[in-house]
Design a protein around this motif. Structure first.
Motif, PDB file in Angstrom:
ATOM      1  N   GLU A  67       0.841  -1.209  -0.005  1.00  0.00           N
ATOM      2  CA  GLU A  67       0.005   0.156  -0.054  1.00  0.00           C
ATOM      3  C   GLU A  67       1.010   1.362  -0.017  1.00  0.00           C
ATOM      4  O   GLU A  67       0.758   2.079  -0.650  1.00  0.00           O
ATOM      5  CB  GLU A  67      -1.088   0.182   1.411  1.00  0.00           C
ATOM      6  N   ARG A  68       1.906   1.483   0.922  1.00  0.00           N
ATOM      7  CA  ARG A  68       2.849   2.414   0.785  1.00  0.00           C
ATOM      8  C   ARG A  68       3.583   2.553  -0.582  1.00  0.00           C
ATOM      9  O   ARG A  68       3.811   3.693  -0.900  1.00  0.00           O
ATOM     10  CB  ARG A  68       3.753   2.213   1.858  1.00  0.00           C
ATOM     11  N   LEU A  69       4.077   1.492  -1.162  1.00  0.00           N
ATOM     12  CA  LEU A  69       4.740   1.614  -2.381  1.00  0.00           C
ATOM     13  C   LEU A  69       3.745   1.967  -3.571  1.00  0.00           C
ATOM     14  O   LEU A  69       4.022   2.647  -4.267  1.00  0.00           O
ATOM     15  CB  LEU A  69       5.308   0.326  -2.720  1.00  0.00           C
ATOM     16  N   LYS A  70       2.323   1.775  -3.388  1.00  0.00           N
ATOM     17  CA  LYS A  70       1.506   2.177  -4.320  1.00  0.00           C
ATOM     18  C   LYS A  70       1.289   3.861  -4.121  1.00  0.00           C
ATOM     19  O   LYS A  70       1.240   4.414  -5.276  1.00  0.00           O
ATOM     20  CB  LYS A  70       0.077   1.440  -4.014  1.00  0.00           C
ATOM     21  N   ASN A  71       1.342   4.237  -2.962  1.00  0.00           N
ATOM     22  CA  ASN A  71       1.083   5.621  -2.751  1.00  0.00           C
ATOM     23  C   ASN A  71       2.485   6.407  -3.243  1.00  0.00           C
ATOM     24  O   ASN A  71       2.310   7.435  -3.754  1.00  0.00           O
ATOM     25  CB  ASN A  71       0.875   5.998  -1.274  1.00  0.00           C
ATOM     26  N   VAL A  72       3.612   5.690  -3.119  1.00  0.00           N
ATOM     27  CA  VAL A  72       4.915   6.585  -3.520  1.00  0.00           C
ATOM     28  C   VAL A  72       4.725   6.595  -5.044  1.00  0.00           C
ATOM     29  O   VAL A  72       5.316   7.825  -5.533  1.00  0.00           O
ATOM     30  CB  VAL A  72       6.131   5.603  -2.943  1.00  0.00           C
ATOM     31  N   PHE A  73       4.313   5.511  -6.060  1.00  0.00           N
ATOM     32  CA  PHE A  73       4.262   5.615  -7.256  1.00  0.00           C
ATOM     33  C   PHE A  73       3.487   6.697  -7.691  1.00  0.00           C
ATOM     34  O   PHE A  73       3.559   7.181  -8.729  1.00  0.00           O
ATOM     35  CB  PHE A  73       3.950   4.126  -7.849  1.00  0.00           C
ATOM     36  N   ILE A  74       2.118   6.534  -7.030  1.00  0.00           N
ATOM     37  CA  ILE A  74       1.029   7.391  -7.545  1.00  0.00           C
ATOM     38  C   ILE A  74       1.623   8.952  -7.409  1.00  0.00           C
ATOM     39  O   ILE A  74       1.394   9.902  -8.073  1.00  0.00           O
ATOM     40  CB  ILE A  74      -0.141   7.253  -6.536  1.00  0.00           C
ATOM     41  N   ARG A  78       2.512  11.742 -10.046  1.00  0.00           N
ATOM     42  CA  ARG A  78       1.735  13.104 -10.122  1.00  0.00           C
ATOM     43  C   ARG A  78       2.811  14.411 -10.101  1.00  0.00           C
ATOM     44  O   ARG A  78       2.473  15.050 -10.856  1.00  0.00           O
ATOM     45  CB  ARG A  78       0.981  13.222  -8.804  1.00  0.00           C
ATOM     46  N   LYS A  79       3.761  14.119  -9.683  1.00  0.00           N
ATOM     47  CA  LYS A  79       4.666  15.118  -9.733  1.00  0.00           C
ATOM     48  C   LYS A  79       5.468  15.186 -11.124  1.00  0.00           C
ATOM     49  O   LYS A  79       5.722  16.224 -11.773  1.00  0.00           O
ATOM     50  CB  LYS A  79       6.002  14.953  -8.855  1.00  0.00           C
ATOM     51  N   LEU A  80       5.403  14.046 -11.732  1.00  0.00           N
ATOM     52  CA  LEU A  80       5.856  13.917 -13.258  1.00  0.00           C
ATOM     53  C   LEU A  80       5.181  14.584 -13.855  1.00  0.00           C
ATOM     54  O   LEU A  80       5.674  15.589 -14.893  1.00  0.00           O
ATOM     55  CB  LEU A  80       6.340  12.583 -13.659  1.00  0.00           C
ATOM     56  N   GLU A 127      12.828  13.052 -21.695  1.00  0.00           N
ATOM     57  CA  GLU A 127      13.070  12.151 -20.127  1.00  0.00           C
ATOM     58  C   GLU A 127      11.758  11.967 -19.545  1.00  0.00           C
ATOM     59  O   GLU A 127      11.583  10.961 -18.997  1.00  0.00           O
ATOM     60  CB  GLU A 127      14.243  12.956 -19.504  1.00  0.00           C
ATOM     61  N   ILE A 128      10.933  12.970 -19.313  1.00  0.00           N
ATOM     62  CA  ILE A 128       9.817  12.901 -18.512  1.00  0.00           C
ATOM     63  C   ILE A 128       8.884  12.058 -19.081  1.00  0.00           C
ATOM     64  O   ILE A 128       8.212  11.257 -18.322  1.00  0.00           O
ATOM     65  CB  ILE A 128       9.242  14.438 -18.230  1.00  0.00           C
ATOM     66  N   ASN A 129       8.812  11.960 -20.452  1.00  0.00           N
ATOM     67  CA  ASN A 129       7.828  11.059 -20.951  1.00  0.00           C
ATOM     68  C   ASN A 129       8.252   9.667 -21.092  1.00  0.00           C
ATOM     69  O   ASN A 129       7.252   8.672 -20.648  1.00  0.00           O
ATOM     70  CB  ASN A 129       7.524  11.445 -22.582  1.00  0.00           C
ATOM     71  N   LYS A 130       9.597   9.547 -21.204  1.00  0.00           N
ATOM     72  CA  LYS A 130       9.982   8.126 -20.881  1.00  0.00           C
ATOM     73  C   LYS A 130       9.615   7.546 -19.600  1.00  0.00           C
ATOM     74  O   LYS A 130       9.548   6.436 -19.244  1.00  0.00           O
ATOM     75  CB  LYS A 130      11.350   8.345 -21.261  1.00  0.00           C
ATOM     76  N   LEU A 131      10.355   8.363 -18.617  1.00  0.00           N
ATOM     77  CA  LEU A 131       9.767   7.902 -17.247  1.00  0.00           C
ATOM     78  C   LEU A 131       8.444   7.777 -16.667  1.00  0.00           C
ATOM     79  O   LEU A 131       8.222   6.998 -15.888  1.00  0.00           O
ATOM     80  CB  LEU A 131      10.524   9.204 -16.287  1.00  0.00           C
ATOM     81  N   MET A 132       7.661   8.777 -17.316  1.00  0.00           N
ATOM     82  CA  MET A 132       6.268   8.442 -17.092  1.00  0.00           C
ATOM     83  C   MET A 132       5.627   6.924 -17.633  1.00  0.00           C
ATOM     84  O   MET A 132       5.087   6.410 -16.971  1.00  0.00           O
ATOM     85  CB  MET A 132       5.252   9.585 -17.660  1.00  0.00           C
TER      86      MET A 132
END
Length: 567
Positions: A67-74, A78-80, A127-132
């Protein structure tokens, strides 16, 4: 989540057995971070004990980590998206500036300049698109069961659309509430209830029960108006309060709940308004006398309902914050915690009404509208305690922030609530004993608490009346009309002064004492509603001006690298 271990085919099963301990040895240096604070973790911190625990592969721990990892990814995704939007908006701004420049200077510099901007790293980098894309694929694979639609709904929650049925239902209940108020006034006038024999008994027993719903409804209406103006002046209240994206309530939803409750309570009042006893049994109808507690039980049942109805996420959030307020100072104080605690300080009379519910239906003879609550020592003791709880909770929150943040202003804020606790106790003692000594003491401490609270509201909570700024207001104001701030300051002072009425004893013959208490409580709720807007406006401007508008999500575990360095 699992660990896949592969051996070398030439060595058979023996090599696999040898490689397993080598892989699993990494897990020995992993520690689970307890990012969610509990009263136990607070006590451990005070005693300077370790607040980390070894990572045990239980189903409960794995679920927490996931659950915490899910929140980290979300949050990372969002910041990306914000960073991508920032890049786009800057490029668009440069384009508009150059077009304006060409128009004013009669030149054609926009095209070559924009070609240079397009070749810059700001717009050419991918870079941002690739990372997203990498985050999307990882999230869908590990947290959405390869269901891309489900994963993208979590990463990119859709904006909640206003539904026509919400607007219609809100308008319907508003009409019902207004009609019932008119019917209530006409009913009282037609039957001359104000001059009836049972009027005094009704005001001392039934009125405090129904006034609880009036206080709650009024507070919800003020909160709905706050939401409307926060949205209008672009105060980012969902971020400030920490609402989960897409779950925050709009002003229409809050109005729907408030006027729905108001309609229900007014219906019960009209049914229960007949103050004449049954001549055969000399008591009132049991069913109508139990209506207030039925409505209260229904509200409590909806509030604690575990099913996903009646805005479950908002109810859970509210109950969690209430618990954190009650458990102060065992939890780290966030803005929702002290904001709700401040709301509760304006609902002291509602809390006393809850106390009266327990006494009236628990130990009173409600069939004859008789009770001994006012003369009970236990009731009088809790009359003090119930009134003090919100201020004491707020005092403890300030003390914790003073210790953690080493901010002297929190100490002065704690002193404000401590003064208010003393003032409330002295006022309550005076209302019960009516002695001159109690009156003088209550007047002095109430005046001190009032002036101190008024100064703190305007200068610190609202950030107004500072000398260096123009017109004694903040340099940045969201409301374009400065007169609004001056009117709010005057209203805050006047409504704060109304708090002194219980000591000054300005009584009107045409108003019952309970009516006077209810009106003063309503004025305090209105003052709190006005305070809410400017308090959050000041918080929003501080977040933007001091670059505090970000959210940090800690990882669920850490890895001790010291042993690797030693090896």
């Amino acid at each position: 989540m699992g660990i896949k271990v592969e051996g070398n085919g030439s060595n058979g099963g023996d090599s696999t057995k040898e490689s397993v301990p080598e892989v699993l040895s990494v897990l020995e240096r992993i520690r689970l971070n307890k990012t969610q604070e509990t009263p136990l973790s607070t006590i451990k911190n005070v005693l300077k004990l370790s607040n980390q625990e070894e990572l045990k592969f239980t189903r409960e721990n794995l679920k927490k980590i996931e659950e915490r990892l899910k929140n980290v990814f979300i949050e990372f995704y969002r910041k990306l998206r914000h960073l991508k939007n920032y890049s786009f908006l800057n490029t668009l701004a440069i384009s508009k500036i150059m077009k304006k420049y060409d128009k004013i200077a009669s030149r054609s510099a926009a095209k070559p300049y924009m070609e240079m901007v397009d070749k810059s790293y700001l717009t050419s980098s991918d870079e941002i698109n690739k990372l997203m894309l990498r985050v999307e694929s990882t999230f869908v694979e590990h947290f959405a069961g390869l269901n891309r639609s489900k994963g993208m709904n979590l990463l990119r929650p859709k904006v909640k659309k206003e539904k026509h049925r919400i607007t219609f239902s809100t308008g319907f209940f508003v009409g019902c509430t207004v009609s019932l108020v008119v019917a209530l006034v006409m009913f009282i006038h037609a039957r001359n209830i104000m001059g009836a024999d049972g009027h005094k008994l009704y005001m001392e027993t039934m009125f405090p029960l129904y006034s609880l719903f009036a206080f709650v409804v009024l507070h919800m209406i003020m909160y709905a108006s706050n939401i409307y103006f926060w949205k209008r002046y672009r105060v980012n209240y969902p971020f400030i309060f920490g609402f989960k994206e897409g779950t925050e309530l709009g002003y229409r939803h809050v109005l729907l709940l408030s006027f729905g409750l108001g309609t229900l309570a007014l219906c019960a009042v009209l049914i229960n308004l007949d103050m004449e006893m049954d001549p055969n049994t000399n008591d009132y109808k049991t069913m109508t006398e139990l209506l207030p507690i039925f409505i209260l039980a229904l509200v409590v049942a909806i509030l604690f309902c575990p099913f996903n109805i009646f805005y479950r996420s908002s109810r859970v959030f509210f109950l969690m914050v209430v618990f954190r307020c009650i458990a102060a100072p065992l939890y780290k104080v966030n803005l929702p915690d002290f904001f709700l605690a401040d709301q509760l300080t304006s609902q002291v009379q509602a809390l006393r009404s809850l106390e009266f519910y327990i006494c009236y239906y628990g130990w009173g003879d409600f069939r004859h509208r008789q009770n001994t609550c006012r003369s009970s020592d236990v009731y009088s003791t809790f009359y003090f305690i119930v009134a003090v709880i919100p201020y004491w909770s707020r005092f403890l929150q300030c003390v914790r922030r003073l210790i953690e943040e080493n901010d002297s202003s929190q100490g002065y804020n704690a002193l404000k609530y401590l003064l208010t606790v003393v003032a409330v106790c002295l006022r309550t003692a005076y209302s019960l004993n009516r002695g001159n000594i109690w009156k003088v003491a209550a007047w002095v401490f109430s005046a001190l608490a009032t002036f101190y609270g008024t100064y703190w509201d305007i200068v610190f909570d609202w950030g107004l009346l500072h000398r260096p700024s123009k017109h004694l207001l903040r340099e940045k104001l969201l409301v374009p009309h400065k007169a609004v701030y001056y009117v709010a300051i005057v209203l805050n002072i006047v409504l704060r002064m109304a708090w002194l009425q219980t000591v000054l004893d300005f009584n009107f013959k045409f108003l019952h004492r309970e009516t006077m208490v209810a009106l003063l409580a309503a004025l305090e709720i209105i003052r709190r509603g006005i305070w809410n807007f400017f308090r959050l406006e000041n918080e929003h401007l501080n977040n933007v001006g001091k670059f505090r508008a970000f959210k940090s999500v800690p990882l669920p575990f850490n890895y001790d690298e010291e042993e690797d360095r030693d090896n």
